[in-house]
Design a protein around this motif. Sequence first.
Motif, PDB file in Angstrom:
ATOM      1  N   PHE A 237       1.010  -1.050   0.043  1.00 32.58           N
ATOM      2  CA  PHE A 237      -0.154  -0.072   0.178  1.00 32.58           C
ATOM      3  C   PHE A 237       0.949   1.370   0.103  1.00 32.58           C
ATOM      4  CE2 PHE A 237      -4.504   1.378   0.722  1.00 32.58           C
ATOM      5  CZ  PHE A 237      -4.334   2.923   0.993  1.00 32.58           C
ATOM      6  N   VAL A 238       0.774   1.915  -1.119  1.00 31.62           N
ATOM      7  CA  VAL A 238       1.810   3.457  -1.096  1.00 31.62           C
ATOM      8  C   VAL A 238       0.701   4.198  -1.534  1.00 31.62           C
ATOM      9  CG1 VAL A 238       3.591   4.355  -2.115  1.00 31.62           C
ATOM     10  CG2 VAL A 238       3.877   1.933  -1.978  1.00 31.62           C
ATOM     11  N   GLN A 239       0.548   5.470  -0.407  1.00 30.98           N
ATOM     12  CA  GLN A 239      -0.326   6.638  -0.663  1.00 30.98           C
ATOM     13  C   GLN A 239       0.522   7.877  -0.648  1.00 30.98           C
ATOM     14  OE1 GLN A 239      -2.072   8.295   2.360  1.00 30.98           O
ATOM     15  NE2 GLN A 239      -2.533   9.939   0.927  1.00 30.98           N
ATOM     16  N   SER A 240       0.505   8.597  -1.656  1.00 40.19           N
ATOM     17  CA  SER A 240       1.200  10.053  -1.718  1.00 40.19           C
ATOM     18  C   SER A 240       0.697  10.957  -2.312  1.00 40.19           C
ATOM     19  CB  SER A 240       2.657   9.589  -2.187  1.00 40.19           C
ATOM     20  OG  SER A 240       2.721   9.233  -3.623  1.00 40.19           O
ATOM     21  N   GLY A 241       1.138  11.973  -2.203  1.00 35.55           N
ATOM     22  CA  GLY A 241       0.371  13.441  -2.936  1.00 35.55           C
ATOM     23  C   GLY A 241       0.238  14.362  -1.968  1.00 35.55           C
ATOM     24  N   SER A 242      -0.364  15.294  -2.467  1.00 31.10           N
ATOM     25  CA  SER A 242      -0.483  16.806  -1.713  1.00 31.10           C
ATOM     26  C   SER A 242      -1.995  16.786  -1.036  1.00 31.10           C
ATOM     27  CB  SER A 242      -0.332  17.890  -2.687  1.00 31.10           C
ATOM     28  OG  SER A 242      -1.395  17.906  -3.525  1.00 31.10           O
ATOM     29  N   SER A 244      -4.587  15.167   1.712  1.00 31.74           N
ATOM     30  CA  SER A 244      -4.791  14.467   2.722  1.00 31.74           C
ATOM     31  C   SER A 244      -5.954  13.714   2.805  1.00 31.74           C
ATOM     32  CB  SER A 244      -4.567  15.155   4.108  1.00 31.74           C
ATOM     33  OG  SER A 244      -3.385  15.773   4.115  1.00 31.74           O
ATOM     34  N   ILE A 245      -5.893  12.507   2.984  1.00 31.37           N
ATOM     35  CA  ILE A 245      -7.214  11.568   2.811  1.00 31.37           C
ATOM     36  C   ILE A 245      -7.690  11.081   4.235  1.00 31.37           C
ATOM     37  CG2 ILE A 245      -8.137   9.752   1.669  1.00 31.37           C
ATOM     38  CD1 ILE A 245      -6.162   9.941  -0.087  1.00 31.37           C
TER      39      ILE A 245
ATOM     40  N   ARG B 116       9.331  12.049  -1.208  1.00 32.10           N
ATOM     41  CA  ARG B 116       7.805  11.823  -1.492  1.00 32.10           C
ATOM     42  C   ARG B 116       7.040  12.736  -0.413  1.00 32.10           C
ATOM     43  NH1 ARG B 116       6.454   6.875  -0.389  1.00 32.10           N
ATOM     44  NH2 ARG B 116       8.368   6.102  -1.293  1.00 32.10           N
ATOM     45  N   GLY B 121       4.616  15.601  -1.312  1.00 31.30           N
ATOM     46  CA  GLY B 121       3.259  15.876  -0.284  1.00 31.30           C
ATOM     47  C   GLY B 121       2.990  17.175   0.099  1.00 31.30           C
ATOM     48  N   ASN B 281      -1.159  14.213   9.496  1.00 34.63           N
ATOM     49  CA  ASN B 281      -0.881  15.756   9.989  1.00 34.63           C
ATOM     50  C   ASN B 281      -1.592  16.062  11.251  1.00 34.63           C
ATOM     51  OD1 ASN B 281      -3.433  15.711   8.862  1.00 34.63           O
ATOM     52  ND2 ASN B 281      -2.967  17.314   7.210  1.00 34.63           N
ATOM     53  N   GLN B 285      -5.557  14.067   9.298  1.00 33.16           N
ATOM     54  CA  GLN B 285      -5.555  13.402   8.037  1.00 33.16           C
ATOM     55  C   GLN B 285      -4.399  12.709   7.609  1.00 33.16           C
ATOM     56  OE1 GLN B 285      -6.862  16.588   6.110  1.00 33.16           O
ATOM     57  NE2 GLN B 285      -9.082  16.110   5.950  1.00 33.16           N
ATOM     58  N   VAL B 286      -4.837  11.628   6.520  1.00 33.92           N
ATOM     59  CA  VAL B 286      -3.486  10.756   6.130  1.00 33.92           C
ATOM     60  C   VAL B 286      -2.842  11.279   5.054  1.00 33.92           C
ATOM     61  CG1 VAL B 286      -3.076   8.208   5.755  1.00 33.92           C
ATOM     62  CG2 VAL B 286      -4.886   8.605   6.929  1.00 33.92           C
ATOM     63  N   CYS B 287      -1.410  11.620   5.222  1.00 32.74           N
ATOM     64  CA  CYS B 287      -0.697  12.155   4.282  1.00 32.74           C
ATOM     65  C   CYS B 287      -0.270  11.129   3.419  1.00 32.74           C
ATOM     66  CB  CYS B 287       0.290  13.064   4.956  1.00 32.74           C
ATOM     67  SG  CYS B 287      -0.411  14.557   5.705  1.00 32.74           S
ATOM     68  N   THR B 288       0.513  10.281   4.007  1.00 30.58           N
ATOM     69  CA  THR B 288       1.336   8.925   3.487  1.00 30.58           C
ATOM     70  C   THR B 288       1.044   7.760   4.028  1.00 30.58           C
ATOM     71  OG1 THR B 288       2.801  10.482   2.528  1.00 30.58           O
ATOM     72  CG2 THR B 288       3.514   8.102   2.743  1.00 30.58           C
ATOM     73  N   VAL B 289       0.905   6.596   3.252  1.00 27.68           N
ATOM     74  CA  VAL B 289       0.669   5.382   3.953  1.00 27.68           C
ATOM     75  C   VAL B 289       1.659   4.457   3.059  1.00 27.68           C
ATOM     76  CG1 VAL B 289      -0.639   3.509   4.530  1.00 27.68           C
ATOM     77  CG2 VAL B 289      -1.633   5.357   4.867  1.00 27.68           C
ATOM     78  N   VAL B 290       2.743   3.699   3.801  1.00 31.70           N
ATOM     79  CA  VAL B 290       3.523   2.886   3.212  1.00 31.70           C
ATOM     80  C   VAL B 290       3.698   1.628   3.737  1.00 31.70           C
ATOM     81  CG1 VAL B 290       5.809   2.534   2.254  1.00 31.70           C
ATOM     82  CG2 VAL B 290       4.945   4.763   2.283  1.00 31.70           C
ATOM     83  N   LYS B 291       3.249   0.426   3.037  1.00 29.59           N
ATOM     84  CA  LYS B 291       3.377  -0.616   3.642  1.00 29.59           C
ATOM     85  C   LYS B 291       3.879  -1.682   2.331  1.00 29.59           C
ATOM     86  CE  LYS B 291       1.851  -5.333   4.089  1.00 29.59           C
ATOM     87  NZ  LYS B 291       2.778  -6.088   3.376  1.00 29.59           N
TER      88      LYS B 291
END
Lengths: 294, 363
Positions: A237-242, A244-245, B116, B121, B281, B285-291
Amino acid sequence: MSLPPATGAVELASFQQHVHQFLVQNKRLDGRPLDALREPHILRDSKGGDGLLASTLYTDNTGMCLNCTVSGVFGPPPSDQPDEGRLTVDVAAPFFQSHSTDQVAAALREVARFVRSTIISCMDLTELNIINGEACWVLQVELVILNADGGLRAAALHAVVAAIHNMLLPRSRLPNGDEVESRRLRFHTIPVAVTIGVYKLGASGVRFLMDTNAAEESVVDGLLTVVLSDENGIITFVQSGSYSISSLLLTGAVNEFALRSAALRAAILKPSVAAAKINGSKNSVTDPHPLKEG
Amino acid sequence: MQYQRAALVIASPALTQREVEFTKSAWLAGLRPDQRTAQQMREVSVEFPLLSRDVVVVRCGGSVVTAAIATALVEPTPQRPKHGLLHFSVRRLHTERDSPAADGSTQKNLVAFLERLVRTGGVIDTAGLCVLPGQKVWSLTVDVTIMNDEGNCNDAAVWAVIALLMHHRRPELTVRGSSVIVHPPHEREPVPLSVQHTPLPFTFAITMAPTEREKALNHQRALSATGSSSGPQPSSGVGNSIDTASAFAIDGTSPQPLGVVVDPTTAESLAAASSIVVAINAEGQVCTVVKAEGCSIHLKDLNACIEAAGTLAPRVLDLIKVAMEAHDERRKTAMKGQFAWAQKRSGVGKVEQACVKKIKTET
């Protein structure tokens, strides 16, 4: 990281505005709905010879074209894990414009790292072991990106999975004369991947684009890459970007892909009908317009 | 601080293997080797050791990470003439535990993660670093040094970078046409960087695959059932229903295996089946998730990690802000102390104070 879209003679900013106008109306450039996946077509060639164990050509109907070859050589196992084999992944993109070489190289390194870590998570590397601490199979995966249209990580992973699944390690002889029995590689779970774009629609909300192409990846505010296993567990699982989710949106996006993962897995593992034709003639292996079934 | 020996003992592979086995046994018993709870972090401290605003030290238990930042006015790249530059470099002090064949893959992964998180971000808007398009932009160079690694160094490194970007001040500029005047700090107050949001990553270790955890729970349930049936009072049944949905559940009656632990040490990282990095943050809110590697996990484990990181991020952010305020107070005290001699004497001629940082006026 995504590769830049090929806009031809159109400026990138104008192209992005064009894509924005489509997305504001909940439409996409290629006419797909927001939650549709592009269907992959994978051609296989498993003749062997010169150490080549498997070769696949991955295409879909919007122009992504990837060639994956797997070679096997003997080598020493890694020193920290002497009972495992080795897997190396190299990604090359020879047809991209040279003005963004460092950006392309960084994206390709990320794709190689992503594919290697995901394959290691799904396959037991001890199957590649021959003599504990002394000899093992070294699988060399080479990916050549002939045309990229978004979703590069998912496409690369699917090409490698189609090549390695049920691949036969042939009966061989070590340099010291020992016989190595033939072996068939198996995944304990088949990974399927998708790239989901997060598009911020003003202040009213957010849209998720399933299986983005290169034009959409240049305008979205966030990117998710999800890899699911057979039981819909999260492998990578990779989530990145400006953007925020919140976790509710993440859960919804993953569940939306889980509904379609079985069909995608079947499309990846489907044996290609045109394999008999490819075995007859060598020139058609690199055909960029494969025959469609049915 | 606990006493540290001058030379660390070289950890042999056998000792590492014993640590890994002990960690797994402790997890099955619902404990951690250093007696922390599942959601408890080690002691985190953020400190700005120098009077200048460009060095930070972050400690997380025994892991120590130092970060330094430098700003410079440079010419932008031709491809992006309106964007500033951001560079990250990560070094690691070599210890006896490191093997000579160790490549810099962990440093490269950390640099890629920082790129990243910070650039892609949107922590620092690189368009805001532009002074004159095509001629002069600000270049930020962040140098991260991992002084000691006892697990969770990547998180401490990113906290150090975020604290540094929040606290650093660049010199103020005056732009007249195509000439740029860089004002030294004694002329005008330096300007803070525009930090859009502050993502703070947290690493979680998945102790075992979810299927194995369910097997262990069923095994413990069978043990408790046989224990109650063979007891002196068979009529009183065990009414506790084990909730398998909660990965962080710690039951006092019967210990359950831990599912997800936060802030793993080196032994816990080696013993873990998988790891997740969640960056949250200040708004939760979720900024990055890495698994990336390891076994496959359930979506509820990922949601549990996101919720746990949501509770931990405000604490670390408060630590950073408290350290920034303490550093500002220390700077004011030191600045007053510099001129204390002037209040005791009179009639002394004015002496021009040399600027500590040599910043050129560019015309």
